[in-house]
Design a protein around this motif. Structure first.
Motif, short mmCIF file in Angstrom:
data_model
loop_
_atom_site.label_atom_id
_atom_site.label_comp_id
_atom_site.label_asym_id
_atom_site.label_seq_id
_atom_site.Cartn_x
_atom_site.Cartn_y
_atom_site.Cartn_z
N SER A 28 -7.75 6.07 6.93
CA SER A 28 -8.48 6.80 5.67
C SER A 28 -9.07 5.95 4.69
N ARG A 29 -9.97 6.63 3.70
CA ARG A 29 -10.56 5.58 2.80
C ARG A 29 -9.55 5.08 1.74
N GLN A 30 -8.36 5.76 1.25
CA GLN A 30 -7.54 5.62 0.54
C GLN A 30 -6.63 4.37 1.08
N ALA A 31 -6.35 4.27 2.45
CA ALA A 31 -5.78 3.44 3.13
C ALA A 31 -6.49 2.14 3.19
N TYR A 32 -7.82 2.12 3.39
CA TYR A 32 -8.73 0.96 3.44
C TYR A 32 -8.72 0.60 2.17
N GLU A 33 -8.90 1.34 1.10
CA GLU A 33 -8.96 0.74 -0.25
C GLU A 33 -7.81 0.07 -0.72
N ILE A 34 -6.57 0.53 -0.34
CA ILE A 34 -5.50 -0.20 -0.81
C ILE A 34 -5.34 -1.49 -0.05
N ARG A 37 -7.72 -3.82 -1.17
CA ARG A 37 -7.44 -4.71 -2.47
C ARG A 37 -6.11 -5.41 -2.47
N GLU A 84 3.35 2.00 -1.03
CA GLU A 84 2.39 1.64 0.06
C GLU A 84 1.93 0.23 -0.12
N GLU A 85 1.40 0.02 -1.51
CA GLU A 85 0.71 -1.11 -1.85
C GLU A 85 1.92 -2.40 -1.86
#
Ligand SMILES: CCCCC/C=C\C/C=C\C/C=C\CCC(=O)SCCNC(=O)CCNC(=O)[C@H](O)C(C)(C)COP(=O)(O)OP(=O)(O)OC[C@H]1O[C@@H](n2cnc3c(N)ncnc32)[C@H](O)[C@@H]1OP(=O)(O)O
Ligand code: FAD
Length: 620
Positions: A28-34, A37, A84-85
């Motif tokens: 997902s986009r969120q998973a990719y961004e985490i 980062r 998650e992070e």
């Protein structure tokens, strides 16, 4: 023009939307961004450096690992990272360390097998790392055979306590990660004995070391089991040995979510399957599948970059030598591994959903999918880790002499990764669990009980046992439904053949023992079908980004047809396909590889760039 300069030129032309592919890989986009980062956070922090790992002594390596773990914890607190992070950060630190087991097994076991009170008592301390736990199940004499464990937990009604004891040398706990030096507590799996009766293996929380001076408590003998495979690798982990000399713990230190012992010493097996005691292993096995895709993608990234830059032979009139990625043998060894990384990624995504679903069902006392979840987690853990371990070694060979250099990253990656074929369940033992599930399903065909989920195809076994593969031309092998039916027919026929052959033996146990190899191969066929079918399901989803779906379709065909090529004997012997159809599959595979090798050299680099960019999208 240098290959790398060529790349610069081709990159500008790349049709393929790498940013969208990165999101497909991350889920997902969120998973990719985490991930992106946290990856940058780790990469920019000198404390997390790992280039010196293989040069350190065991002692310095362990100190370095503790330092990194402490720094990671400090950064998690400072930056108020989410769970998650934080999990991503620990993953990117990329060094086996006690926290893998504290967070990866000790805490999940309490959550999965402890009752409400026990969770409220122990989890807050564990989350704050005021106590550090390990998962101590394996013993010197038993690892695979959990029911053979010898450590005892004998209830003493006089004092309302359990007496934990190591009655034999072979009952010594052996291997638990984090046990050797760091853990203050352990989740001990021991034989529960009340009033002289043995109730099998259950979980107990036992304190091992003082929270004041970290010294072992009375009755506890504990230490590290010594150097392991490779130099750096898993030697950053303090796998330990542990013995008990009649150590007393309170009754409420037995995990009571699955079964209980009353104050009077009465054993109560609640109406849940006893196998829920194994729940933590199921949880970790599903995580290991996603982890396989990460380890595999890293190895393939190294081997692809090498293959694109390395030139050997083939110079004409003083021109540049040939890039080794142009060689058919290099392509036929490398491209299936790239495709496997994506295949394992997608099946790992699905397995995470399956595990979440069963967890929700268990909360509603719905145990209906437990057997399938066990078979899927066991089978996929076995097949993906075996394939990944072999693939990392293949990537080493793909890089010639340089692959054997520590600085290539491959030796360390291999040494850290290969125990995944053993821990969390020996891969053959787990395949035999899948085989047991398959034989049970076949035995119930015709009983009216309709197979569902990943075994639903067995409900069409009448068709699958006699269907003929509709392939007359090589390109017919590009049809997902043709591939799917071939894999279903192979899996169904291998299982049904095993079931029939089992009937030739006096009893199921004898048959199982004699036919174990065939059964394990039938299990592999079933698991590979699951991976193929989940890749197809992924391609049926809406996949944004120009050229992304097209690339994934190419990777799917490379994955499925390279598997078919590797197991051609199964497919032909079971009559699913003819030798001629097998040859057409190989021809199509060559065409897929040769798509990288159009006459136009810039298109070659363009396609190699795609592969490299596909890999770049797998940088985490
Ligand atoms: C960096 C991130 C990576 C991600 C990982 C994250 C964190 C961890 C980090 C790294 C991992 C590091 C270390 C790993 C730690 C360990 O290794 S912990 C120890 C692992 N040990 C094992 O896996 C032991 C393997 N053995 C077993 O699981 C069992 O002994 C067995 C083989 C399954 C046999 O059990 P047994 O009780 O004898 O059962 P039996 O074969 O008789 O079957 C009876 C029925 O029970 C069903 N069943 C068995 N297991 C399960 C299960 N887990 N769930 C549900 N059902 C189960 C079985 O199918 C039978 O059912 P029938 O219907 O009767 O056929
Ligand atoms: C790096 C590492 C970390 C670990 N961390 C932990 C941990 O934190 N906690 C923990 O509890 N354990 C841990 N373990 C132990 C691990 O879980 C066990 O080693 C694993 O379950 C395999 O069991 P075993 O060693 O008894 O192998 P065995 O079962 O003895 O396997 C040896 C051989 O026998 C074969 N075999 C065994 N039974 C059968 C059968 N029925 N049919 C056919 N073949 C069979 C196997 O296939 C294998 O080839 C760790 C192990 C390693 C390597």
């Amino acid at each position: 023009m240098e290959a790398l300069d060529y790349h610069a030129e081709e990159r500008r032309k790349a049709e393929f939307d790498v940013e969208e592919m990165k999101i497909v890989w991350a889920g997902s986009r969120q998973a990719y961004e985490i991930s992106d980062r946290v990856a940058r956070l780790v990469a920019s922090d000198p404390v997390f450096r790992k280039d010196n790992r293989t040069m350190l002594s065991r002692k310095d390596l362990f100190k370095d690992t503790l330092r990194k773990a402490a720094h990671a914890w400090k950064r998690i607190i400072e930056l108020r990272l989410s769970e998650e992070e934080a999990s991503k950060l620990r993953f990117f630190v990329d060094q086996p360390v006690f926290t893998d087991l504290h967070w990866g097994m000790f805490i999940p076991a309490i959550k999965g097998q402890g009752n409400e009170e026990q969770q409220q008592k122990w989890l807050p301390m564990a989350y704050k790392m005021q106590i550090i736990g390990c998962y101590a199940q394996t013993e010197l004499g038993h690892g695979s055979n959990v029911q053979g464990l010898e450590t005892t937990a004998t209830f003493d009604p006089e004092t309302d306590e359990f007496v934990i004891h190591s009655p034999t040398l072979t009952s010594s706990k052996w291997w638990p990660g984090g046990l050797g030096k760091v853990s203050t507590h352990a989740l001990i799996y021991a034989r529960l004995i009340t009033d002289g009766q043995d109730h099998g293996v259950h979980g107990f929380i036992v304190q091992l070391r003082s929270l004041d001076d970290h010294l072992p408590l009375p009755g506890i003998t504990v230490g590290d089991i010594g150097m392991k495979f490779g130099s750096g690798a898993y030697n950053s982990m303090d796998n330990g040995v542990l013995r008990f000399d009649h150590v007393r713990i309170l009754r409420d230190q037995m995990l009571m979510g699955v079964s209980q012992v009353t104050r009077e010493g009465k054993f109560m097996q609640s109406d849940v399957p006893r196998q829920l005691v194994y729940g933590t292993m199921v949880y970790v096995r599903q995580k290991i599948v996603a982890d396989a895709s990460c380890a595999l993608s890293r190895a393939v990234c190294i081997a692809t970059r090498y293959s694109v830059v390395r030139r050997q032979f083939g110079s004409h009139n003083g021109g540049p030598e040939t890039q080794v990625i142009d060689y058919k043998t290099q392509q036929s060894r490398l491209f299936p591994l790239l495709a496997s990384a994506y295949a394992f990624r997608f099946v790992g995504e699905w397995l995470k959903w399956l595990y979440t679903d069963v967890t929700q069902r268990l909360q509603a006392s719905d145990f209906s999918t437990l057997p399938e979840v066990h078979a899927c987690t066991a089978g996929l853990k076995s097949v993906t880790t075996s394939a990944t371990a072999d693939a990392i070694e293949e990537c080493r060979k793909l890089c010639g002499g340089h692959g054997y250099l520590s600085s290539s990253g491959l030796p360390e990656l291999f040494a850290v990764y290969v125990p995944a074929c053993t821990y969390e369940g020996d891969n053959v033992v787990l395949l035999l669990q899948v085989a047991r599930f398959l034989m049970k399903t076949v035995s119930q065909l015709g009983s009216g009980k309709k197979p569902v989920g990943t075994i639903a195809y067995m409900g069409r076994s009448e068709h699958l046992l006699q269907c003929r593969c509709e392939v007359e031309r090589a390109e017919d092998w590009l049809k997902p439904n043709v591939i799917l039916e071939a894999f279903e027919a192979r899996a169904a026929r291998m299982s049904v053949t095993c079931a029939k052959n089992l009937n030739n033996f006096a009893n199921q146990e004898e048959g199982f023992a004699q036919l174990a190899t065939d059964l394990a191969e039938a299990a592999v066929a079933h698991v590979q079908l699951i991976i193929v079918s989940k890749f197809i399901e992924k391609l049926q989803q809406d996949i944004p980004g120009k050229g992304v779906k097209r690339q994934l379709e190419i990777l799917f065909n490379v994955y499925a047809l390279s598997l078919l090529h590797k197991h051609l004997g199964d497919f032909v012997a079971s009559g699913c396909i003819t030798p001629k159809q097998g040859a057409l599959a190989n021809e199509q595979l060559r065409l897929l590889y040769s798509q990288v090798h159009f006459d136009n050299p810039s298109l070659l680099l363009y396609m190699v760039l795609l592969l490299e960019r596909l890999l770049q999208s797998t940088s985490f």
